[in-house]
Enzyme design. Structure first.
Site, PDB file in Angstrom:
ATOM      1  CG  ASP A  26      -0.261  -0.144   2.511  1.00 48.13           C
ATOM      2  OD1 ASP A  26       0.985  -0.261   2.492  1.00 48.13           O
ATOM      3  OD2 ASP A  26      -0.934  -0.127   3.548  1.00 48.13           O
TER       4      ASP A  26
ATOM      5  CG  ASP B 177      18.394  17.048 -19.626  1.00 43.02           C
ATOM      6  OD1 ASP B 177      19.304  16.433 -19.043  1.00 43.02           O
ATOM      7  OD2 ASP B 177      17.885  16.656 -20.695  1.00 43.02           O
TER       8      ASP B 177
ATOM      9  CG  HIS C 205      22.926  11.441 -28.069  1.00 43.45           C
ATOM     10  ND1 HIS C 205      23.011  12.809 -27.994  1.00 43.45           N
ATOM     11  CD2 HIS C 205      23.962  10.969 -27.323  1.00 43.45           C
ATOM     12  CE1 HIS C 205      24.048  13.144 -27.227  1.00 43.45           C
ATOM     13  NE2 HIS C 205      24.640  12.048 -26.817  1.00 43.45           N
TER      14      HIS C 205
ATOM     15  CG  HIS D 225      13.292  13.603 -23.387  1.00 39.94           C
ATOM     16  ND1 HIS D 225      13.640  12.343 -23.774  1.00 39.94           N
ATOM     17  CD2 HIS D 225      14.432  14.146 -22.864  1.00 39.94           C
ATOM     18  CE1 HIS D 225      14.925  12.120 -23.495  1.00 39.94           C
ATOM     19  NE2 HIS D 225      15.419  13.198 -22.942  1.00 39.94           N
TER      20      HIS D 225
ATOM     21  NE  ARG E 200      24.479  13.214 -22.031  1.00 39.58           N
ATOM     22  CZ  ARG E 200      24.626  11.927 -21.738  1.00 39.58           C
ATOM     23  NH1 ARG E 200      25.243  11.121 -22.567  1.00 39.58           N
ATOM     24  NH2 ARG E 200      24.179  11.452 -20.592  1.00 39.58           N
TER      25      ARG E 200
HETATM   26  N1  GLY Z   1      18.892  13.257 -19.359  1.00 42.78           N
HETATM   27  C1  GLY Z   1      18.349  12.744 -20.534  1.00 42.78           C
HETATM   28  C2  GLY Z   1      18.744  13.567 -21.675  1.00 42.78           C
HETATM   29  O1  GLY Z   1      19.736  14.254 -21.613  1.00 42.78           O
HETATM   30  O2  GLY Z   1      18.055  13.628 -22.654  1.00 42.78           O
HETATM   31 MN    MN Z   2      20.556  15.036 -19.840  1.00 43.07          MN
HETATM   32 MN    MN Z   3      18.848  16.066 -22.425  1.00 42.51          MN
END
Ligand code: GLY
Ligand code: MN
Ligand code: MN
Length: 433
Positions: free
Chosen positions: A35, A267, A346, A357, A401
């Site tokens: 629960d 983000d 990507h 997103h 990144r």
């Molecule tokens: N954190 C997911 C992206 O960078 O799209």
């Molecule tokens: Mn990200």
């Molecule tokens: Mn992102």
């Protein structure tokens, strides 16, 4: 938040649906086990239109209805349940605090809702998100249609309101931009805390703890998405979230994490050396990604299309990969063949807003969409070099990144996360201060 903001959005939606009726639900609660529920978050569209944060709520918008255009179904006040689970706004509060013209108990919705569809041309709804609600909606719709011989006209279809709402949400207004600046600011401070704390021998989750402590300190109730804290080879897994390995001297650490504030996401990604000093090979790759990011941000201007920043980043990354000897050919050849996708698989960003997103089309009539004032997006090029025998060993397991959040303005790109260090000198200075 100021209730007038939500009222203005409802009015805008009502102007677009003529003699229709909009029926929009919030998210259901999600059971974790037994629960126990996950921490609740309302549906983004529903919150965008109502500011209402409780579960079990449905809004009905009926433009021009003299007895009231905005009906909210929600939970009634209940002292026993409130003793266990906290405050409920109740029906009177729905009117006095949230501006509903009328409010009814959610338990009575089956009896009342079909009647609210009478003499309306269409039912506007967001289908395909909550299966159980969809089946209720179809049931109410069929019911009003089956009764239409009684002398009223029944709606002649269910129409997607999602697209209208997506277009509204794509362009951010003042309140939203303020929230996004705060989300960016809190995320920036938390990333800096994590960078300062990072040491060889720590676990990834210990750095995650520093980061998310920073989010909470800044007033964020939850991260906007599961934090990625990825050391060494883990950085080459794009959505690595296990966060349980030991951080090794000589490796890089990639952190992709953002705070949610007022239901708006940041983000943000930074990649830095666990020991505070970039190795020569790490420097070489890092400088390429950083230049690609600067070039992509420069392309974030009104009149350019959504895809221009990506194309700018890809060109710079490809030239860099050729210079490193990781790709062979001319820049146009490696772009044409897509050979670079082995290292960059990507896109360079996505819309950002209430959802990390965020909603909004990327193409209009088959053409990449033009960037407009008030759009917010991420710019996040990267390079991910696995431990492939065909690749010079000194580049193995380098995953990098760099991600910032950008607001499109008439004066160019406004980088909401610009205070977070990203040049090699600035990162090393912060980590060794
Ligand atoms: N954190 C997911 C992206 O960078 O799209
Ligand atoms: Mn990200
Ligand atoms: Mn992102």
């Amino acid at each position: 938040m100021d209730q007038a903001v939500f009222a203005k959005r409802r009015t805008e939606l009502m102007q677009m649906i003529d003699n229709g009726v909009a029926v929009i639900t919030t998210a259901p609660e999600q059971i974790r086990n037994g629960d126990v529920h996950y921490r609740y978050r309302p549906d983004s569209d529903f919150f965008y239109l109502s500011g209402f944060e409780e579960p079990e709520a449905v809004m009905v918008l009926i433009p021009g209805r003299v007895q009231g255009e905005y009906i909210l179904f929600c939970r009634e006040k209940d002292p026993d349940r409130e003793q266990w689970n906290g405050y409920r706004t109740g029906l009177e509060g729905a009117i006095s605090e949230y501006g509903a013209d009328d409010a009814f108990p959610i338990d009575d919705i089956d009896d009342i809702l079909p009647g609210l569809m009478e003499n309306r041309d269409r039912v506007y709804c967001v289908m395909g998100r909550y299966a159980e609600f969809d089946s209720h909606l179809i049931h109410w719709y069929n019911e009003v249609r089956s009764l239409s011989s009684k002398g009223f006209h029944a709606p002649a279809g269910l129409v997607d309101a999602g697209h209208i709402l997506n277009e509204m949400r794509l362009i951010k207004t003042g309140n939203e931009i303020r929230s996004m600046r705060r989300a960016a600011q809190v995320s920036t401070e938390a990333h800096m805390r994590a960078m300062r704390a990072c040491q060889p021998g720590m676990h990834e989750f210990q750095v995650e703890a520093e980061l998310e402590y920073g989010f909470r300190l800044g007033g964020s109730h939850y991260p906007a998405y599961p934090s990625i804290v990825a050391g060494g080879a883990n950085a080459c897994v794009l959505h690595y979230v296990e966060n349980r390995d030991i951080l090794r001297d000589g490796d890089l650490l990639l952190i992709d994490a953002g705070a949610e504030i007022d239901y708006y996401a940041a983000d943000v990604t930074r990649t830095f050396p666990v020991n505070g000093r970039f190795s020569p090979a790490q420097r070489e790759v890092y400088e390429i990604v950083l230049q690609a990011q600067f070039d992509a941000i420069d392309a974030c201007v009104i009149g350019n299309t959504w895809n221009d920043p990506h194309e700018a980043a890809v060109r710079t990354l490809c030239q860099g990969l050729i210079d490193l000897g990781l790709l062979v050919g001319t820049i146009d050849e490696v772009i044409e063949s897509g050979g670079y996708r082995k290292f960059y698989m990507h896109k360079t960003g996505h819309w950002l807003g209430m959802d990390v997103h965020d909603v909004g089309d990327y193409k209009v009539e088959d053409q990449w969409r033009e960037l407009e004032n008030g759009m917010t997006l991420t710019v996040e090029p990267g390079l991910y070099i696995g431990a492939d025998d065909s690749i010079d060993k000194r580049f193995h397991n380098i995953g990098i990144r760099i991600e910032d959040d950008v607001l499109i303005t008439a004066r160019g790109a406004d980088v909401l996360t610009r205070k977070l260090p990203k040049t090699i000198d600035d990162i090393e200075a912060l980590m060794n201060s």
